[in-house]
Design an enzyme around this catalytic site. Structure first.
Site, PDB file in Angstrom:
ATOM      1  N   GLU A   1       5.092  19.452  45.859  1.00  0.00           N
ATOM      2  CA  GLU A   1       4.166  18.732  46.721  1.00  0.00           C
ATOM      3  C   GLU A   1       4.214  17.218  46.482  1.00  0.00           C
ATOM      4  O   GLU A   1       4.237  16.430  47.406  1.00  0.00           O
ATOM      5  CB  GLU A   1       2.753  19.276  46.453  1.00  0.00           C
ATOM      6  CG  GLU A   1       1.628  18.472  47.071  1.00  0.00           C
ATOM      7  CD  GLU A   1       1.220  19.017  48.430  1.00  0.00           C
ATOM      8  OE1 GLU A   1       1.869  19.966  48.888  1.00  0.00           O
ATOM      9  OE2 GLU A   1       0.274  18.481  49.004  1.00  0.00           O
ATOM     10  N   ASP A   2       4.221  16.827  45.204  1.00  0.00           N
ATOM     11  CA  ASP A   2       3.997  15.414  44.877  1.00  0.00           C
ATOM     12  C   ASP A   2       5.223  14.626  44.415  1.00  0.00           C
ATOM     13  O   ASP A   2       5.128  13.428  44.193  1.00  0.00           O
ATOM     14  CB  ASP A   2       2.928  15.307  43.770  1.00  0.00           C
ATOM     15  CG  ASP A   2       1.554  15.716  44.262  1.00  0.00           C
ATOM     16  OD1 ASP A   2       1.404  15.849  45.492  1.00  0.00           O
ATOM     17  OD2 ASP A   2       0.652  15.907  43.436  1.00  0.00           O
TER      18      ASP A   2
END
Ligand code: MN
Length: 757
Positions: free
Chosen positions: A93-94
């Site tokens: 996700e990051d």
């Protein structure tokens, strides 16, 4: 969630290593096969990926996945695969890493979990949450292909809730609402009781900080007194259990802050009146699961020898475990201070299941079977529960009612959108919030699947569906129950737009009517019409006429003629006044009085008061009018009264005003009989009953479709389990209403159905 990039300090490095060591130590103490190497690798990988990133609170980002891994391992009981996935859950996700990278390094299983976690982080579970209830269960079932995704997500949410204090306040509120709405019920369904309770308490703390503080303070305040009561209560029990030679642990189990508050809120009682503040929990050790049941019942009988048993509150969750796996024996007895106390009896194994859910089952499996296959067994169990829980997934979600003290509430549309509204917002506010057009055509709403009027005030957590109809038009009265500025502005604009042509049309109708009847639109006539149509000014009258809500019928013709006659007579002295004085004072000469009265009334044929007056109404008109005080309808028991204009006014027999008239105007009272062959008349019915799913729909469909009756107005109020419904219907005569009431009474749940005046 990353806000800032900077290198970690040596102290922070130490802190990170220490946190990870705790995860590892916890894992090594568990019953899982020891796969330390892959966990360590996942940790290094995640740490490197999140390097230099910090959370909003300022701490290094990696501390978050470590904390999530710790919860997954130590509070939920998951194994190495899940610990790795938890450590890596925000990497895709990051950071720049992909699911393929994860798969390359850690194999397909872990990659699949991380992929699942990444998917739901932006979707239904994420910050931009679209909480689509209908899709919720489907989503869960997809997730439960590997339920570990949901469990790790739960750990993620729990850690976010524990650190919610460092979030921006507007985000806090949203996250807390979502937690209460989705995660807490889900935790309950999965049997994660400790997590469920903590999620609830944390959400509550952020949503209602004042109430939370107050209750927490009161719990602390009453601690000393409570622990004395508990001691007095428990001492005789523990003594007996020791005599029995049991190895056990007994503790006072405090009700959670949130559940205390819920009880106060739903029962409308102060803190001091919540008597079941604590329960006693007895957890006994037992090596042989086959003996657990009989030990539970032995303890039960020991307790009931000491204290009086509440006859209806024994719960045997041992013979019949709850769907989520909960097992225990509960009983309620009268404590020495005269209050009921619940006692929960569990074996150590049952206690673990209660606290950690199905993950605990797995821990108690014996033998050296493979971690994955054991895991698959209990995953299957959870999947069964999720596949067949209750009729639909919404049941998960609609059990929650939040409090009213907050300045804002959050509600959900059926499509899962979150809408933030001021307190006291109604269904109509939501309608206008969605779209002007929806607001203008709103007829009612469904709140948590129950039919409600559009003025229904919403609470946080409500799921709101707006019902519209093309025939609906905006009404000025709506202004009274709109709480949002947006709603008011939109309604005002719609009304203005709506009313211009309507008013013009109404004015035309009015002017044509005046011309047709050869009268002048004098103040007297206008005032009389405003009174008759119950409006305050000409504009409102024009709107009523222009919209077709009212028409200038025969009654209006008679009214204006009467008023203009009156105006004429007022110029030539002494006619009407004389008549009324005559009737008021000369009651002793009844026989003589009727005749002169009749003759003196101009333009009306004399009415014979001695014979029965036939109340006629057909397509050509009628020879009477209804009194507005008691609004009778054909078929009712009525009497006639010759009014000052020599016309027959019809009152219900039991109308208080009719009784007064009888007493003072005896000679002007007529006995009557009905002969009405045209027209429909308004009657109001009051229905009361016990609310249940679908009852209101059943009711309205019975009335409108089955009986073909015209519903003019429907007001529903539901409080807790009781609803009251006022219904205006148009019918030919009274027997139709009686018949209708009888049919309505047959609907399951309806207690009262009666016509009201
Ligand atoms: Mn996270």
């Amino acid at each position: 969630m990353s806000t800032e990039t900077s290198y970690t300090t040596p102290q922070e490095e130490e802190m990170i290593e220490a946190a990870f060591k705790e995860v590892l130590d916890g894992y090594l103490r568990s019953n899982h096969r020891k796969k330390v190497e892959i966990i360590e690798r996942a940790y290094r990988f995640a740490k490197e990926a999140h390097q230099g990133i910090r959370r909003r609170s300022g701490e290094p980002y990696i501390l978050h996945p470590i904390a999530v891994a710790k919860i997954a391992s130590q509070e939920i009981g998951l194994g190495s695969t899940s610990i790795c996935a938890a450590l890596l859950h925000d990497v895709v996700e990051d950071t720049d890493y992909t699911v393929e990278d994860i798969e390359q390094h850690f194999g397909p299983k872990i990659a699949q979990l991380v992929s699942g976690l990444t998917k739901i982080s932006g979707g239904i579970f994420g910050d931009k949450a679209s909480v689509q209830a209908e899709n919720f269960r489907r989503l869960l079932l997809t997730m439960s292909e590997d339920i570990r995704v949901v469990l790790i997500k739960m750990a993620d949410r729990l850690h976010n809730m524990r650190t919610l204090g460092s979030m921006a306040p507007n985000k806090q509120y949203k996250i807390a609402g979502e937690t209460l709405y989705i995660y807490a019920p889900l935790a309950h369904r999965l049997g994660l009781f400790a997590i469920k309770t903590e999620l609830e308490d944390l959400s509550f703390k952020y949503e209602h900080p004042k109430a939370y503080e107050e209750i927490t303070a009161k719990i602390a305040e009453s601690e000393a007194r409570r622990s004395k009561i508990y001691k007095d209560f428990s001492a005789p029990i523990t003594e007996k259990l020791r005599e029995m030679g049991l190895k056990f642990e007994a503790k006072a189990r405090m009700k959670s802050v949130y559940s205390i508050w819920r009880k106060m809120d739903t029962k409308h009682i102060p803190f001091e009146e919540v008597y079941d503040l604590y329960a006693m929990r007895i957890i006994f050790d037992c090596d042989d699961p086959a003996k657990e049941k009989s030990i539970c019942w032995n303890i039960y009988s020991t307790i009931t020898d000491l204290y009086k048993l509440h006859p209806d509150r024994t719960r045997d969750w041992i013979s019949n475990p709850k769907a989520n796996g909960y097992q225990a024996l509960h009983l309620t007895v009268m404590g020495p201070d005269g209050n009921w106390v619940e006692v929960q009896i569990r074996s150590r194994r049952m206690d673990e299941i209660a606290e950690k859910g199905f993950a605990a089952h797995w821990k108690y499996k014996t033998g050296e079977s493979d971690e994955e296959s054991e895991l698959n067994m209990w995953l299957q169990t959870i999947k069964d529960i999720l596949e067949n829980p209750e009729p639909n997934a919404i049941d998960f979600l609609d059990t929650l009612k939040l409090n009213l003290f907050a300045q804002e509430i959050v509600v959900f549309t059926p499509k899962g959108e979150l809408i933030t509204l001021p307190v006291n917002s109604t269904v109509l506010d939501v309608a206008f919030e969605l779209h002007s057009h929806i607001g203008c055509h709103c007829i009612a709403g469904k709140v948590n699947h129950k039919l409600v009027p559009l003025s229904h005030v919403l609470k946080s957590g409500d799921q709101v569906e707006v019902l519209t109809s093309q025939s609906q038009t905006p009404h000025p009265e709506w202004m009274e129950f709109l709480a949002t500025a947006k709603g008011r502005t939109r309604l005002r604009a719609a009304l203005r737009k709506e009313q211009v042509p309507v008013m013009a049309k109404g004015k035309e109708i009015f002017e044509a009517f005046i011309a047709e009847n050869h009268v002048d639109a004098t103040n007297e006539i206008v005032t009389a019409l405003l009174g008759a149509y119950r409006v305050d000014n000409r504009e409102q009258l024009f709107i009523k006429l222009g919209s077709g809500e009212a028409e200038l019928d025969d009654y209006a013709v008679k009214l204006v003629k009467r008023v203009s006659r009156k105006a004429l007579k007022a110029k030539s002295p002494g006619t009407l006044k004389k008549i009324s004085r005559f009737f008021s004072f000369n009651t002793s000469k009844e026989k003589e009085s009727a005749a002169p009265a009749a003759t003196q009334i101009q333009s009306a044929a004399p009415i014979d008061t001695k014979s029965t007056y036939i109340l006629k109404q057909d397509d050509n008109g009628s020879n009477f009018h209804f009194a507005s005080c008691c609004s009778p309808i054909p078929g009712d028991e009525v009497l006639g009264f010759i009014d000052d204009n020599g016309e027959v006014e019809v009152h219900a027999m039991n109308c208080p005003r009719a009784l007064a008239l009888k007493a003072s105007f005896g000679p002007r009272i007529l006995s009557t009989a009905w002969h009405v062959t045209s027209g429909k008349f308004l009657a109001r019915i009051r229905i009361e009953g016990i609310d249940r799913f679908g009852i209101l729909q059943e009711l309205t469909s019975l009335i409108s479709s089955h009986l073909g009756i015209d519903i003019r107005r429907l007001d529903i109020e539901a409080h807790d389990e009781v609803f009251t419904c006022d219904l205006d219907v148009k019918v030919e005569e009274a027997s139709v209403v009686t018949d209708l009431c009888n049919k309505v009474k047959k609907i399951d749940g309806v207690k009262i159905a009666t016509r009201i005046k």
